[in-house]
Scaffold this motif. Structure first.
Motif, short mmCIF file in Angstrom:
data_model
loop_
_atom_site.label_atom_id
_atom_site.label_comp_id
_atom_site.label_asym_id
_atom_site.label_seq_id
_atom_site.Cartn_x
_atom_site.Cartn_y
_atom_site.Cartn_z
N GLY A 194 -27.66 -17.89 -40.54
CA GLY A 194 -28.48 -19.08 -40.73
C GLY A 194 -28.60 -19.97 -39.51
N LEU A 195 -28.17 -19.51 -38.32
CA LEU A 195 -28.24 -20.35 -37.12
C LEU A 195 -29.66 -20.58 -36.65
N PHE A 196 -30.61 -19.72 -37.08
CA PHE A 196 -32.00 -19.88 -36.65
C PHE A 196 -32.83 -20.61 -37.70
N SER A 197 -32.24 -20.98 -38.82
CA SER A 197 -33.00 -21.54 -39.94
C SER A 197 -33.68 -22.85 -39.55
N ALA A 198 -34.92 -23.00 -39.98
CA ALA A 198 -35.67 -24.23 -39.68
C ALA A 198 -35.08 -25.44 -40.40
N ILE A 199 -34.32 -25.18 -41.47
CA ILE A 199 -33.71 -26.30 -42.22
C ILE A 199 -32.73 -27.06 -41.34
N ASN A 200 -32.07 -26.33 -40.41
CA ASN A 200 -31.03 -26.95 -39.58
C ASN A 200 -31.59 -27.58 -38.30
N LYS A 201 -32.90 -27.47 -38.07
CA LYS A 201 -33.47 -28.03 -36.84
C LYS A 201 -33.51 -29.55 -36.93
N LYS A 202 -33.09 -30.21 -35.87
CA LYS A 202 -33.09 -31.68 -35.81
C LYS A 202 -34.37 -32.17 -35.14
N ASP A 203 -34.86 -33.31 -35.59
CA ASP A 203 -36.06 -33.90 -35.01
C ASP A 203 -35.74 -34.54 -33.67
N LEU A 204 -36.69 -34.45 -32.75
CA LEU A 204 -36.52 -35.09 -31.44
C LEU A 204 -36.81 -36.58 -31.56
N PRO A 205 -36.11 -37.42 -30.80
CA PRO A 205 -36.41 -38.86 -30.84
C PRO A 205 -37.80 -39.13 -30.29
N ALA A 239 -20.71 -29.65 -25.45
CA ALA A 239 -19.66 -30.37 -26.18
C ALA A 239 -19.38 -31.72 -25.53
N THR A 240 -19.37 -31.76 -24.19
CA THR A 240 -19.11 -33.03 -23.48
C THR A 240 -20.20 -34.05 -23.78
N ALA A 241 -21.46 -33.60 -23.76
CA ALA A 241 -22.56 -34.52 -24.06
C ALA A 241 -22.44 -35.10 -25.46
N LEU A 298 -31.08 -33.33 -25.45
CA LEU A 298 -30.58 -32.48 -24.38
C LEU A 298 -31.63 -31.43 -24.02
N ILE A 299 -31.76 -31.19 -22.71
CA ILE A 299 -32.60 -30.10 -22.21
C ILE A 299 -31.68 -29.05 -21.60
N LEU A 300 -31.75 -27.82 -22.14
CA LEU A 300 -30.98 -26.69 -21.60
C LEU A 300 -31.97 -25.80 -20.86
N ALA A 301 -31.81 -25.67 -19.53
CA ALA A 301 -32.88 -25.02 -18.76
C ALA A 301 -32.32 -24.23 -17.57
N ARG A 302 -33.14 -23.28 -17.14
CA ARG A 302 -32.98 -22.59 -15.86
C ARG A 302 -34.29 -21.87 -15.57
N GLY A 303 -34.44 -21.43 -14.32
CA GLY A 303 -35.65 -20.73 -13.92
C GLY A 303 -35.68 -19.31 -14.45
N GLY A 304 -36.74 -18.58 -14.13
CA GLY A 304 -36.91 -17.23 -14.62
C GLY A 304 -35.99 -16.24 -13.95
N SER A 333 -24.17 -28.79 -31.97
CA SER A 333 -24.52 -30.06 -31.32
C SER A 333 -25.18 -31.02 -32.31
N GLN A 334 -24.70 -32.26 -32.32
CA GLN A 334 -25.32 -33.32 -33.11
C GLN A 334 -26.54 -33.90 -32.40
N ILE A 335 -26.64 -33.66 -31.09
CA ILE A 335 -27.78 -34.12 -30.30
C ILE A 335 -28.84 -33.02 -30.31
N PRO A 336 -30.11 -33.33 -30.57
CA PRO A 336 -31.15 -32.30 -30.53
C PRO A 336 -31.21 -31.61 -29.17
N VAL A 337 -31.39 -30.29 -29.19
CA VAL A 337 -31.40 -29.49 -27.95
C VAL A 337 -32.78 -28.84 -27.80
#
Length: 459
Positions: free
Chosen positions: A135-146, A200-202, A211-217, A238-242
């Motif tokens: 269930g980690l991909f479930s849309a129910i668990n998606k948090k709204d962005l501020p 976890a630190t954030a 939070l933005i999790l990013a890197r190039g191609g 994460s409690q913070i939207p990613v």
């Protein structure tokens, strides 16, 4: 060493006796040596000359830049995680053998799998299926962005191109929002641990609300840190939207599925994280205009209301209203005094009547009657008790005399004895209950003694 084989002595060629193998013997023993030395090995190479006849067996050549070897994978042993094709780079688990009829050595393949990206792709699919079932991909668990973040956290390499693209977009779209960078490695063995720790630190520091999790191609191997289970679970916890902005638009990682929002690129992730300041300014101007119009309308309404109240006040002078209220107050005060006086008179009459009735019904006569009844009942209770005790005393005496007459103790007074087993306490009525060596207890009319059975006799 080979066993002794049939040999021929040829004086014109050899001065001593030599072992001469037949071709079959040579191939058989060579095959045995190869099988014993290369019992189970892994070989990597490219498939060529692939052939799968109707028998279901699979034959192909495994080659690299400088050499090649024949391979056979029999139908009953075929285990593979993909469909083999010419040109595919694979790793095989095989035994080395020699095909005796032709004298060619070959690999008997037990298992076949893709090498390089193929292995990673299978690991990617397996983890994707596992996390999806949890269930980690479930849309129910998606948090709204501020709508308007207080601060934006960026988890990426501080020296990569992705951070520069993100900062450029953030400055252009909404420069007033603070940006907090959590520097991590985005490639290599330790990258997954650094990324999970940064998430976890954030969450612990709570300095940002997106939070933005990013890197190039890069290749699948380059992006593999974002396909690790530890990173996926850190994003999910994460409690913070990613927002995931990893690689190019065609690159897909496990982090993209778990994240609350997947962006095609790091720049697109920055677009999603912030509002467009031009749109906000336009909206603010529109709201300001609407607010001014609303205030002007309210002001006109209040001015009209003031004019109406002034007209009513002029029609009704306050002095006239005060005079009417004073007259009404005096009238109410007089009525109140009359009502209180009537109530007091009525209550006084009721109290006097209740006191008269109370004196007429004094409890003293009832008390005297009850005292006489108690004295009479007490005398009857004492008499009945004495009669009951006397009757029961006589019954007890009669029962005692009867019990004494049938008591075994009376029998003992006539010279008899009562024998019981010492351990169980059972009365001994026959020698069949005893064994030689048993101890018994003998009770007399006065006292008792123990004894041991030395012999048993039957009548």
């Amino acid at each position: 060493m080979p066993q002794t084989k049939k040999c021929h002595q040829t004086s014109y060629l050899f001065s001593v006796q030599q072992i001469i193998y037949t071709v079959s013997q040579l191939n058989r023993e060579t095959g045995a040596l190869l099988g014993e030395h290369f019992l189970s090995i892994f070989v990597e190479g490219e498939i060529s000359n692939l052939s799968i006849p109707a028998s279901g067996h699979c034959y192909f050549t495994l080659k690299d830049a400088n050499a090649q070897v024949r391979c056979a994978m029999f139908r009953g042993q075929r285990r593979q995680s993909f469909k083999p094709e010419n040109g595919k780079q694979v790793v095989v688990k095989a035994q080395v053998s020699l095909y005796e009829p032709r004298g060619d050595y070959q690999l008997i393949v037990e298992y076949l799998e893709e090498s390089g990206d193929g292995v990673l792709r299978r690991a990617f699919d397996a983890l994707k299926l596992k996390l999806s079932e949890e269930g980690l991909f479930s849309a129910i668990n998606k948090k709204d962005l501020p709508l308007l973040p207080k601060a934006i956290g960026v988890i990426t390499s501080p020296s990569g191109a992705a951070i520069q693209d993100i900062l450029t977009v953030l400055r252009r779209r909404f420069a007033a929002v603070p940006v907090i960078i959590y520097p991590v490695a985005v490639q290599g063995e330790n990258a997954k641990f650094e990324i999970a720790k940064a998430i976890a630190t954030a969450n612990t520091l709570k300095q940002c609300d997106v939070l933005i999790l990013a890197r190039g191609g890069g290749s699948l191997e380059d992006l593999w840190a974002f396909n690790e289970e530890i990173v996926a679970r850190a994003i999910y916890a994460s409690q913070i939207p990613v927002i995931s902005g990893v690689g190019h638009e065609t690159d897909v990682t496990i982090a993209d599925f778990v994240a609350d929002l997947r962006a095609a690129t790091p720049s697109a992730a920055a677009e999603h994280a912030t509002p467009d300041q031009q749109q906000w300014l336009y909206k603010f101007n529109e709201l300001e205009t609407r607010l001014q119009q609303h205030l002007q309308r309210l002001l006109r309404q209040q001015l009209q209301k003031v004019d109406w109240l002034v007209g009513r006040l002029q029609q009704q002078h306050p002095q006239q209203k005060l005079t009417r209220n004073q007259q009404r107050l005096a009238e109410l005060e007089l009525n109140l005094k009359k009502a209180v006086q009537l109530r007091l008179t009525h209550n006084r009459r009721i109290s006097e009547a209740q006191i008269a009735r109370l004196w007429q019904q004094t409890p003293m006569s009832a008390i005297r009657r009850n005292q006489q009844q108690i004295a009479y009942l007490s005398e009857r209770l004492v008499s009945a008790t004495n009669i009951f005790l006397k009757n029961n005393s006589q019954r007890l005496l009669n029962a005692s005399q009867t019990l004494h007459a049938v008591s075994p103790l009376a029998t003992l007074n006539r010279g008899y004895a009562l024998v019981t087993e010492q351990t169980s306490g059972l009365i001994v009525r026959s020698t069949e209950q005893l064994n030689v060596g048993d101890k018994v207890l003998t009770r007399l009319a006065k006292g008792y003694f123990t004894s041991q059975v030395n012999a048993l006799f039957e009548e």
